[in-house]
Each structure stands twice: as C-alpha cells, then as structure tokens.
Enzyme design. Structure first.
Site, PDB file in Angstrom:
ATOM      1  CB  ILE A  69      59.252  49.578  28.804  1.00 29.60           C
ATOM      2  CG1 ILE A  69      59.468  50.516  27.620  1.00 29.60           C
ATOM      3  CG2 ILE A  69      59.311  50.328  30.122  1.00 29.60           C
ATOM      4  CD1 ILE A  69      58.378  51.595  27.466  1.00 29.60           C
ATOM      5  CB  CYS A  70      63.522  51.182  28.228  1.00 29.48           C
ATOM      6  SG  CYS A  70      64.945  52.232  27.818  1.00 29.48           S
ATOM      7  N   GLY A  71      65.414  49.553  29.377  1.00 24.47           N
ATOM      8  CA  GLY A  71      66.487  48.861  30.078  1.00 24.47           C
ATOM      9  C   GLY A  71      66.044  47.640  30.847  1.00 24.47           C
ATOM     10  CB  ALA A  72      62.891  46.681  32.518  1.00 31.59           C
ATOM     11  CB  THR A  73      63.708  44.603  27.469  1.00 22.44           C
ATOM     12  OG1 THR A  73      64.568  45.569  26.866  1.00 22.44           O
ATOM     13  CG2 THR A  73      62.285  45.141  27.516  1.00 22.44           C
TER      14      THR A  73
END
Length: 205
Positions: A107-111
């Site tokens: 999710i979010c920055g991990a993507t």
C-alpha cells in the site's frame, strides 16, 4: 495448523495503513477457521523501528531469515524510505515471494518501491495516483487501475487513503471470512453503515 502472516516493519512505517488488518488477523474470533493465522513482524534487522506515528516496534523476525515456505503473506505498509537503498531488501523479498506464488500486499509508498523495481510492469495494479508511479519511471502505466485496491493473483496493491479496502482485499485473499461476514465487515468499516455491525454480531464475529 497456524499459518504466519508477516508484516514488514521499518522506520517511518505508516502504521494507520495496516490498522484494520492486523487486529483481525491476530484475533481468532474473526477468522473463518479460528486460529488459522497469526501475525509476526519482520524487520531488516532485530533493531527496534519507529513508525510514522511514533510507536517503537521490536521485530519478531529478520527479513533474511524468512522464506516463502514460512509465510502465508507478506504485508508492506507505506513509508518514507521506499525510494532509498534501505528499502531494497523488502523489494527483493517481495520478488522472492511472488516468484514462489506466495501473496504480497503493498500500500502507498510500498507500491512506489515495487513499481521502481519493475514488479508492476506486467500486472494490473493501483497506487496513490498514476502520477506517483510515473515519477519512478516504471513501464506499467497501461495496467494502472483507478481503484482503491487491486488484486492480481498473488499481488495486492492499494492507495494510501484506502486502508479499509486494503484490509478487505487481504482478508479475501487469505479466505478469512465467510462472504456474508466480509460484506457486513465492509459495510461497517468501509461504508460506515451501522447495519453492518448488527450483521456482524448476528454472525457471531
């Protein structure tokens, strides 16, 4: 047999993005098969990490020591270190899990980190916005979906403003709920419909 869901932890982890996920995985009463899953945190080292919310977490395990065979899923919350070398071990572990057919949820920055590594080039996916991923120079723009969360086989991606949808996608992939219970859960937490609460109570969850 109890299966382990690994939650990656690192400095600046956006703890609110997994706030709907971990309590329900960790609580047997919320599982279709009580006691099937447990949560373990995993860090790059055994040193404590500090989340974006200021919580200090001591990892249960070290990233290098876990294998896909050890895990039912790897969950990656957003963070501020995703564009740096500090996040590379988590991207490498994601690739290892996906190659082995073990699901990963980001999710979010991990993507953004997965996009930069080419892991979203050939998979339908979502993120915070198309422009966010385009800024890392990835090749998967044609497969971007403007949705809160997207599941493509073993990979779940989600926008940072959709933690409830992220949780629902994880619960679905882990087959944690009966469908009617999951619908009631989402009605309550995702749609703020009080009828979901009464449906959950009537189901015994």
């Amino acid at each position: 047999m109890t299966e382990t869901v690994h939650v990656a932890v690192y400095d600046t982890l956006a703890d609110w993005e997994i706030g709907y996920v971990t309590p329900h995985i960790a609580d047997p009463e919320w599982q279709r098969s009580p006691g099937r899953y447990r949560v373990r945190t995993v860090g790059a080292t055994t040193e404590p990490v500090t989340t974006k919310g200021g919580l200090r977490i001591l990892p249960d395990a070290v990233l290098a020591d876990i294998t896909p065979e050890d895990s039912a899923m790897l969950i990656l919350a957003g963070n501020d270190i995703w564009p740096t070398d500090a996040y590379a071990p988590f991207v490498d572990k994601t690739r290892q899990f996906l190659d082995a057919g073990v699901p990963v949820a980001a999710i979010c920055g991990a993507t953004g980190a997965l996009a930069a590594a080419g892991l979203l080039d050939e998979r339908p996916h979502t993120s915070n916005a198309p422009e966010f991923l385009q800024s890392v120079g990835y090749g998967g723009a044609d497969l971007y979906r403007d949705e809160p969360a997207v599941t493509d086989g073993d990979l779940i991606t989600a926008s940072g403003i959709a933690p409830v949808d992220f949780a629902r996608a994880i619960f679905t992939r882990l087959d944690m709920y009966e469908p009617r219970v999951l619908d009631a859960w989402y009605a309550l937490y995702g749609e703020r419909d009080p009828r979901g609460y009464y449906e959950l109570m009537s189901s015994g969850s």
